[in-house]
Design a protein around this motif. Structure first.
Motif, PDB file in Angstrom:
ATOM      1  N   SER A   9       0.835  -1.211   0.000  1.00  0.00           N
ATOM      2  CA  SER A   9       0.000   0.000   0.000  1.00  0.00           C
ATOM      3  C   SER A   9       0.869   1.261   0.000  1.00  0.00           C
ATOM      4  O   SER A   9       0.367   2.367  -0.036  1.00  0.00           O
ATOM      5  N   ARG A  10       2.210   1.066   0.036  1.00  0.00           N
ATOM      6  CA  ARG A  10       3.112   2.217   0.142  1.00  0.00           C
ATOM      7  C   ARG A  10       3.443   2.768  -1.253  1.00  0.00           C
ATOM      8  O   ARG A  10       3.943   2.042  -2.113  1.00  0.00           O
ATOM      9  N   VAL A  11       3.162   4.056  -1.446  1.00  0.00           N
ATOM     10  CA  VAL A  11       3.463   4.687  -2.735  1.00  0.00           C
ATOM     11  C   VAL A  11       4.880   5.237  -2.668  1.00  0.00           C
ATOM     12  O   VAL A  11       5.160   6.143  -1.890  1.00  0.00           O
ATOM     13  N   SER A  17      16.036   5.393  -7.743  1.00  0.00           N
ATOM     14  CA  SER A  17      16.324   4.079  -8.339  1.00  0.00           C
ATOM     15  C   SER A  17      15.044   3.430  -8.827  1.00  0.00           C
ATOM     16  O   SER A  17      15.025   2.785  -9.881  1.00  0.00           O
ATOM     17  N   THR A  18      13.977   3.603  -8.078  1.00  0.00           N
ATOM     18  CA  THR A  18      12.701   2.989  -8.473  1.00  0.00           C
ATOM     19  C   THR A  18      12.237   3.573  -9.813  1.00  0.00           C
ATOM     20  O   THR A  18      11.783   2.831 -10.690  1.00  0.00           O
ATOM     21  N   VAL A  19      12.391   4.887  -9.983  1.00  0.00           N
ATOM     22  CA  VAL A  19      12.000   5.525 -11.254  1.00  0.00           C
ATOM     23  C   VAL A  19      12.821   4.935 -12.399  1.00  0.00           C
ATOM     24  O   VAL A  19      12.274   4.483 -13.411  1.00  0.00           O
ATOM     25  N   ASP A  40      23.012   5.355 -12.131  1.00  0.00           N
ATOM     26  CA  ASP A  40      22.364   5.481 -10.827  1.00  0.00           C
ATOM     27  C   ASP A  40      23.429   5.688  -9.752  1.00  0.00           C
ATOM     28  O   ASP A  40      24.131   4.756  -9.381  1.00  0.00           O
ATOM     29  N   GLU A  41      23.566   6.917  -9.298  1.00  0.00           N
ATOM     30  CA  GLU A  41      24.521   7.290  -8.242  1.00  0.00           C
ATOM     31  C   GLU A  41      25.894   6.650  -8.447  1.00  0.00           C
ATOM     32  O   GLU A  41      26.371   5.916  -7.582  1.00  0.00           O
ATOM     33  N   PRO A  42      26.564   6.961  -9.577  1.00  0.00           N
ATOM     34  CA  PRO A  42      27.829   6.276  -9.870  1.00  0.00           C
ATOM     35  C   PRO A  42      28.997   6.725  -9.004  1.00  0.00           C
ATOM     36  O   PRO A  42      30.068   6.133  -9.087  1.00  0.00           O
ATOM     37  N   ASN A  77      18.450  10.244  -0.089  1.00  0.00           N
ATOM     38  CA  ASN A  77      18.337   8.786  -0.023  1.00  0.00           C
ATOM     39  C   ASN A  77      16.885   8.399   0.195  1.00  0.00           C
ATOM     40  O   ASN A  77      16.199   9.010   1.012  1.00  0.00           O
ATOM     41  N   GLY A  78      16.448   7.407  -0.553  1.00  0.00           N
ATOM     42  CA  GLY A  78      15.089   6.894  -0.374  1.00  0.00           C
ATOM     43  C   GLY A  78      14.018   7.709  -1.070  1.00  0.00           C
ATOM     44  O   GLY A  78      12.826   7.436  -0.922  1.00  0.00           O
ATOM     45  N   ALA A  79      14.428   8.715  -1.890  1.00  0.00           N
ATOM     46  CA  ALA A  79      13.439   9.584  -2.553  1.00  0.00           C
ATOM     47  C   ALA A  79      12.645   8.844  -3.632  1.00  0.00           C
ATOM     48  O   ALA A  79      11.545   9.263  -3.988  1.00  0.00           O
TER      49      ALA A  79
HETATM   50  N1  LIG Z   1      11.349  -3.873  -3.394  1.00  0.00           N
HETATM   51  C1  LIG Z   1      10.945  -2.955  -2.518  1.00  0.00           C
HETATM   52  N2  LIG Z   1       9.988  -3.222  -1.610  1.00  0.00           N
HETATM   53  C2  LIG Z   1       9.558  -2.294  -0.729  1.00  0.00           C
HETATM   54  N3  LIG Z   1      10.040  -1.023  -0.656  1.00  0.00           N
HETATM   55  C3  LIG Z   1      11.002  -0.695  -1.521  1.00  0.00           C
HETATM   56  C4  LIG Z   1      11.504  -1.630  -2.500  1.00  0.00           C
HETATM   57  N4  LIG Z   1      12.456  -0.997  -3.235  1.00  0.00           N
HETATM   58  C5  LIG Z   1      12.553   0.262  -2.734  1.00  0.00           C
HETATM   59  N5  LIG Z   1      11.678   0.440  -1.717  1.00  0.00           N
HETATM   60  C6  LIG Z   1      11.481   1.685  -0.939  1.00  0.00           C
HETATM   61  O1  LIG Z   1      11.154   2.712  -1.841  1.00  0.00           O
HETATM   62  C7  LIG Z   1      11.731   3.941  -1.428  1.00  0.00           C
HETATM   63  C8  LIG Z   1      12.501   4.528  -2.570  1.00  0.00           C
HETATM   64  O2  LIG Z   1      13.667   3.749  -2.786  1.00  0.00           O
HETATM   65  P1  LIG Z   1      14.727   4.069  -3.932  1.00  0.00           P
HETATM   66  O3  LIG Z   1      15.822   3.038  -3.849  1.00  0.00           O
HETATM   67  O4  LIG Z   1      14.034   4.229  -5.229  1.00  0.00           O
HETATM   68  O5  LIG Z   1      15.284   5.481  -3.455  1.00  0.00           O
HETATM   69  P2  LIG Z   1      16.538   6.291  -3.990  1.00  0.00           P
HETATM   70  O6  LIG Z   1      16.084   7.687  -4.184  1.00  0.00           O
HETATM   71  O7  LIG Z   1      17.125   5.612  -5.166  1.00  0.00           O
HETATM   72  O8  LIG Z   1      17.490   6.276  -2.759  1.00  0.00           O
HETATM   73  P3  LIG Z   1      18.946   5.649  -2.563  1.00  0.00           P
HETATM   74  O9  LIG Z   1      19.870   6.729  -2.924  1.00  0.00           O
HETATM   75  O10 LIG Z   1      18.971   5.357  -1.101  1.00  0.00           O
HETATM   76  O11 LIG Z   1      19.015   4.436  -3.429  1.00  0.00           O
HETATM   77  C9  LIG Z   1      12.584   3.649  -0.220  1.00  0.00           C
HETATM   78  O12 LIG Z   1      11.879   4.024   0.943  1.00  0.00           O
HETATM   79  C10 LIG Z   1      12.774   2.146  -0.264  1.00  0.00           C
HETATM   80  O13 LIG Z   1      12.876   1.628   1.026  1.00  0.00           O
END
Ligand SMILES: Nc1ncnc2c1ncn2[C@@H]1O[C@H](COP(=O)(O)OP(=O)(O)OP(=O)(O)O)[C@@H](O)[C@H]1O
Length: 312
Positions: A16-18, A44-46, A159-161, A39-41
């Protein structure tokens, strides 16, 4: 010419977490887009959704003008340099790069010269016979880059090289990216270092808690906050500070206190330093120093979110 990347309303939920929330941006050919966020923004997910490593929950990704989903051919036109090192430690640097070139279908002479070009670009050609275990962290990162770009893609995502490496290797990576730009490549570069993004990016997308909070060139982003400025006052007895009084002064937008530092954001036109100092003196606060913060991307982020880009 169509944009290299078009992202519209991209969203990712884990349960349920966006973690990526309605993100949209465009990357034009031959430009560098800096994706800046703490960190965590969700950076990487994008990018993992852009390259198809992660399924999106909603939204659309178009690459080279075509819908990306399910289009494996488009993948070959992208170079991905992941945050985690993906090296084979029992192979030499050259063998690592050759292996990746082979995965992209390069063979024979083409593979040989592409491997040489990639290793030369990152400054590791002289060390081609050595195994990555003998490399510094920065050299391993550079090898990771060579492996991601050996197939000579027109679009590269990094990604953050530069996380956790020495300043010399960091500078080398910056120069490598500048060379790639001169070669006409298009790049997305993620970082939480604003100096890197300021140096490299033509367009900056600031992301925080999964949302785009600002997009523009560096001057455009700085313009967002030039109507304000930050005053940093170091005090000897922070317990004496009464924030509520300071916030009531004319022109004060916000004020916060961390340890011995008082950060006050004021409007430029109604900035009255004397009045602020007088308020502090009336509170019997001992002022050690007064500074004005320069407006940079860190300040933009602070102004938009109320938090620092990096932990201080
Ligand atoms: N497979 C997953 N399952 C659950 N939560 C996840 C998963 N992958 C990432 N997250 C959460 O999604 C959020 C975004 O993570 P992401 O890795 O995209 O951030 P980021 O901006 O790339 O930061 P970082 O520099 O720390 O990698 C974080 O809170 C992370 O804990």
């Amino acid at each position: 010419m169509a944009p290299i990347v078009e992202i519209e309303h991209l969203t990712k939920k884990f349960g349920s977490r966006v973690v990526v929330d309605d993100v949209s941006f465009v990357v034009q050919p031959g430009t560098i887009l800096g994706l800046l966020g703490p960190n965590g923004a969700g950076k990487s997910t994008v990018i993992n959704m852009i390259v198809g490593l992660l399924r999106k929950t909603a939204g659309e990704v178009r690459l080279f003008g075509q819908v990306a989903e399910g289009n494996q051919e488009l993948r070959k036109r992208i170079g991905m340099v992941p945050q985690e090192l993906a090296l084979y430690y029992d192979l030499s640097a050259e063998e690592n790069v050759r292996y990746f070139g082979g995965l992209y279908g390069l063979r024979g002479k083409a593979l040989k010269s592409a491997t040489e070009d990639a290793l030369k670009l990152v400054g590791l050609w002289e060390r081609k016979k050595d195994k990555p275990a003998t490399f510094s962290g920065g050299m391993q990162r550079r090898l990771n880059i060579a492996m991601g770009i050996v197939h000579q893609p027109e679009f590269v995502i990094m990604d953050e090289p530069t996380v956790g490496i020495d300043p010399q290797s960091r500078n080398y990576i910056m120069e490598t990216i500048e060379q790639m730009r001169r070669d006409g490549k298009t790049l997305i570069y993620t970082s939480h270092y604003m100096e890197e993004v300021e140096r490299l990016a033509d367009t900056i997308v600031i992301i925080d808690q999964g949302k785009v909070i600002a997009t523009g060139t560096e001057p455009e982003l700085v313009n967002l906050v030039t109507a304000q400025k930050n005053i940093l006052i170091t005090v000897a007895n922070p317990q004496a500070v009464i924030l509520a009084d300071i916030k009531q002064q004319p022109g004060v937008i916000k004020a916060s206190l961390t340890a011995t530092q008082l950060l006050i954001t004021v409007t430029v036109e109604s900035n009255d330093l004397n009045q602020l100092l007088l308020t502090l003196i009336q509170q019997s606060v001992v002022v050690n120093s007064v500074d004005q913060q320069q407006i940079d991307l860190e300040t933009v982020f602070l102004n938009l979110t109320g938090r620092n880009l990096r932990d201080k």
